[in-house]
Design a protein around this motif. Structure first.
Motif, PDB file in Angstrom:
ATOM      1  N   GLU A  77       0.827  -1.211   0.000  1.00  0.00           N
ATOM      2  CA  GLU A  77       0.000   0.000   0.000  1.00  0.00           C
ATOM      3  C   GLU A  77       0.860   1.259   0.000  1.00  0.00           C
ATOM      4  N   GLU A  78       1.893   1.286   0.830  1.00  0.00           N
ATOM      5  CA  GLU A  78       2.753   2.474   0.914  1.00  0.00           C
ATOM      6  C   GLU A  78       3.531   2.679  -0.381  1.00  0.00           C
ATOM      7  N   VAL A  79       4.008   1.605  -0.980  1.00  0.00           N
ATOM      8  CA  VAL A  79       4.714   1.707  -2.261  1.00  0.00           C
ATOM      9  C   VAL A  79       3.777   2.268  -3.326  1.00  0.00           C
ATOM     10  N   THR A  80       2.559   1.795  -3.361  1.00  0.00           N
ATOM     11  CA  THR A  80       1.593   2.287  -4.343  1.00  0.00           C
ATOM     12  C   THR A  80       1.350   3.776  -4.168  1.00  0.00           C
ATOM     13  N   ILE A  81       1.139   4.196  -2.936  1.00  0.00           N
ATOM     14  CA  ILE A  81       0.919   5.622  -2.662  1.00  0.00           C
ATOM     15  C   ILE A  81       2.140   6.440  -3.088  1.00  0.00           C
ATOM     16  N   THR A  82       3.328   5.950  -2.757  1.00  0.00           N
ATOM     17  CA  THR A  82       4.558   6.684  -3.081  1.00  0.00           C
ATOM     18  C   THR A  82       4.776   6.768  -4.586  1.00  0.00           C
ATOM     19  N   VAL A  83       4.569   5.669  -5.289  1.00  0.00           N
ATOM     20  CA  VAL A  83       4.739   5.675  -6.750  1.00  0.00           C
ATOM     21  C   VAL A  83       3.764   6.659  -7.394  1.00  0.00           C
ATOM     22  N   ILE A  84       2.497   6.606  -7.005  1.00  0.00           N
ATOM     23  CA  ILE A  84       1.493   7.519  -7.560  1.00  0.00           C
ATOM     24  C   ILE A  84       1.855   8.968  -7.235  1.00  0.00           C
ATOM     25  N   HIS A  85       2.309   9.204  -6.010  1.00  0.00           N
ATOM     26  CA  HIS A  85       2.709  10.546  -5.568  1.00  0.00           C
ATOM     27  C   HIS A  85       3.826  11.103  -6.463  1.00  0.00           C
ATOM     28  N   GLU A  86       4.850  10.287  -6.706  1.00  0.00           N
ATOM     29  CA  GLU A  86       5.986  10.768  -7.506  1.00  0.00           C
ATOM     30  C   GLU A  86       5.609  10.920  -8.976  1.00  0.00           C
ATOM     31  N   ILE A  87       4.770  10.045  -9.496  1.00  0.00           N
ATOM     32  CA  ILE A  87       4.292  10.199 -10.875  1.00  0.00           C
ATOM     33  C   ILE A  87       3.484  11.487 -10.997  1.00  0.00           C
ATOM     34  N   ALA A  88       2.711  11.803  -9.978  1.00  0.00           N
ATOM     35  CA  ALA A  88       1.939  13.053  -9.998  1.00  0.00           C
ATOM     36  C   ALA A  88       2.872  14.254 -10.140  1.00  0.00           C
ATOM     37  N   HIS A  89       4.023  14.213  -9.470  1.00  0.00           N
ATOM     38  CA  HIS A  89       4.998  15.306  -9.617  1.00  0.00           C
ATOM     39  C   HIS A  89       5.484  15.401 -11.062  1.00  0.00           C
ATOM     40  N   HIS A  90       5.664  14.263 -11.727  1.00  0.00           N
ATOM     41  CA  HIS A  90       6.071  14.262 -13.137  1.00  0.00           C
ATOM     42  C   HIS A  90       5.035  14.989 -13.988  1.00  0.00           C
ATOM     43  N   PHE A  91       3.759  14.888 -13.597  1.00  0.00           N
ATOM     44  CA  PHE A  91       2.680  15.566 -14.317  1.00  0.00           C
ATOM     45  C   PHE A  91       2.454  16.994 -13.825  1.00  0.00           C
ATOM     46  N   GLY A  92       3.302  17.455 -12.909  1.00  0.00           N
ATOM     47  CA  GLY A  92       3.222  18.842 -12.460  1.00  0.00           C
ATOM     48  C   GLY A  92       2.287  19.085 -11.285  1.00  0.00           C
ATOM     49  N   ILE A  93       1.852  18.030 -10.617  1.00  0.00           N
ATOM     50  CA  ILE A  93       0.964  18.187  -9.460  1.00  0.00           C
ATOM     51  C   ILE A  93       1.827  18.329  -8.212  1.00  0.00           C
ATOM     52  N   ASP A  94       1.651  19.438  -7.490  1.00  0.00           N
ATOM     53  CA  ASP A  94       2.494  19.690  -6.325  1.00  0.00           C
ATOM     54  C   ASP A  94       1.923  19.032  -5.057  1.00  0.00           C
ATOM     55  N   ASP A  95       2.712  19.080  -3.981  1.00  0.00           N
ATOM     56  CA  ASP A  95       2.313  18.437  -2.721  1.00  0.00           C
ATOM     57  C   ASP A  95       1.002  18.989  -2.175  1.00  0.00           C
ATOM     58  N   GLU A  96       0.796  20.294  -2.299  1.00  0.00           N
ATOM     59  CA  GLU A  96      -0.442  20.891  -1.788  1.00  0.00           C
ATOM     60  C   GLU A  96      -1.663  20.270  -2.468  1.00  0.00           C
ATOM     61  N   ARG A  97      -1.607  20.151  -3.779  1.00  0.00           N
ATOM     62  CA  ARG A  97      -2.730  19.561  -4.512  1.00  0.00           C
ATOM     63  C   ARG A  97      -2.885  18.078  -4.177  1.00  0.00           C
ATOM     64  N   LEU A  98      -1.771  17.386  -4.010  1.00  0.00           N
ATOM     65  CA  LEU A  98      -1.835  15.975  -3.634  1.00  0.00           C
ATOM     66  C   LEU A  98      -2.501  15.796  -2.274  1.00  0.00           C
ATOM     67  N   HIS A  99      -2.225  16.713  -1.342  1.00  0.00           N
ATOM     68  CA  HIS A  99      -2.885  16.676  -0.036  1.00  0.00           C
ATOM     69  C   HIS A  99      -4.393  16.852  -0.210  1.00  0.00           C
ATOM     70  N   GLU A 100      -4.774  17.800  -1.063  1.00  0.00           N
ATOM     71  CA  GLU A 100      -6.194  18.027  -1.322  1.00  0.00           C
ATOM     72  C   GLU A 100      -6.874  16.790  -1.885  1.00  0.00           C
ATOM     73  N   LEU A 101      -6.136  16.045  -2.711  1.00  0.00           N
ATOM     74  CA  LEU A 101      -6.674  14.847  -3.354  1.00  0.00           C
ATOM     75  C   LEU A 101      -6.575  13.604  -2.468  1.00  0.00           C
ATOM     76  N   GLY A 102      -5.878  13.739  -1.331  1.00  0.00           N
ATOM     77  CA  GLY A 102      -5.729  12.622  -0.408  1.00  0.00           C
ATOM     78  C   GLY A 102      -4.592  11.671  -0.750  1.00  0.00           C
ATOM     79  N   TRP A 103      -3.628  12.130  -1.548  1.00  0.00           N
ATOM     80  CA  TRP A 103      -2.497  11.301  -1.958  1.00  0.00           C
ATOM     81  C   TRP A 103      -1.186  11.695  -1.291  1.00  0.00           C
TER      82      TRP A 103
END
Length: 117
Positions: free
Chosen positions: A90-116
């Protein structure tokens, strides 16, 4: 701390990548995924990191011949915070999705809003 071989951990990372919708995976450009045992000494609790130029920031000055962006998932810090193999997955999945989101330009603040984050 969970005992999981590097091979098993890499398989968990691969499984997490398989969960990325095909439409998104097809849009990932010039990025490679690595597994390292240890996080950097200045951030020993880091589970993953994206190092590169997000797709949203690439312009005509960004050369197609540039070195690939890097997503690195850190094995030992992940194993240290988990109490079961299921929790590692579960943690690996969350981390992989989190880092891929950064590749797409999604910052930590937005990830927090999305629950990731």
């Amino acid at each position: 701390m969970v005992d999981m071989s590097r091979e098993e951990f890499e398989e968990a990372v691969s499984d997490a990548l398989d969960l990325v919708p095909e439409e998104l995976a097809a849009q990932m450009d010039n990025v490679v995924i690595f597994v390292e045992d240890e996080a950097p000494a200045d951030a020993p609790d880091l589970l993953g990191v994206y190092d590169g130029v997000p797709l949203t920031e690439r312009d005509f000055g960004w050369a197609a011949g540039s070195l690939p962006d890097r997503i690195t998932i850190f094995r030992n810090p992940t194993l240290a915070i988990c109490e079961s193999r299921e929790e590692v997955v579960e943690e690996v999945t969350i981390t992989v999705i989190h880092e891929i989101a950064h590749h797409f330009g999604i910052d930590d603040e937005r990830l927090h809003e999305l629950g990731w984050a």
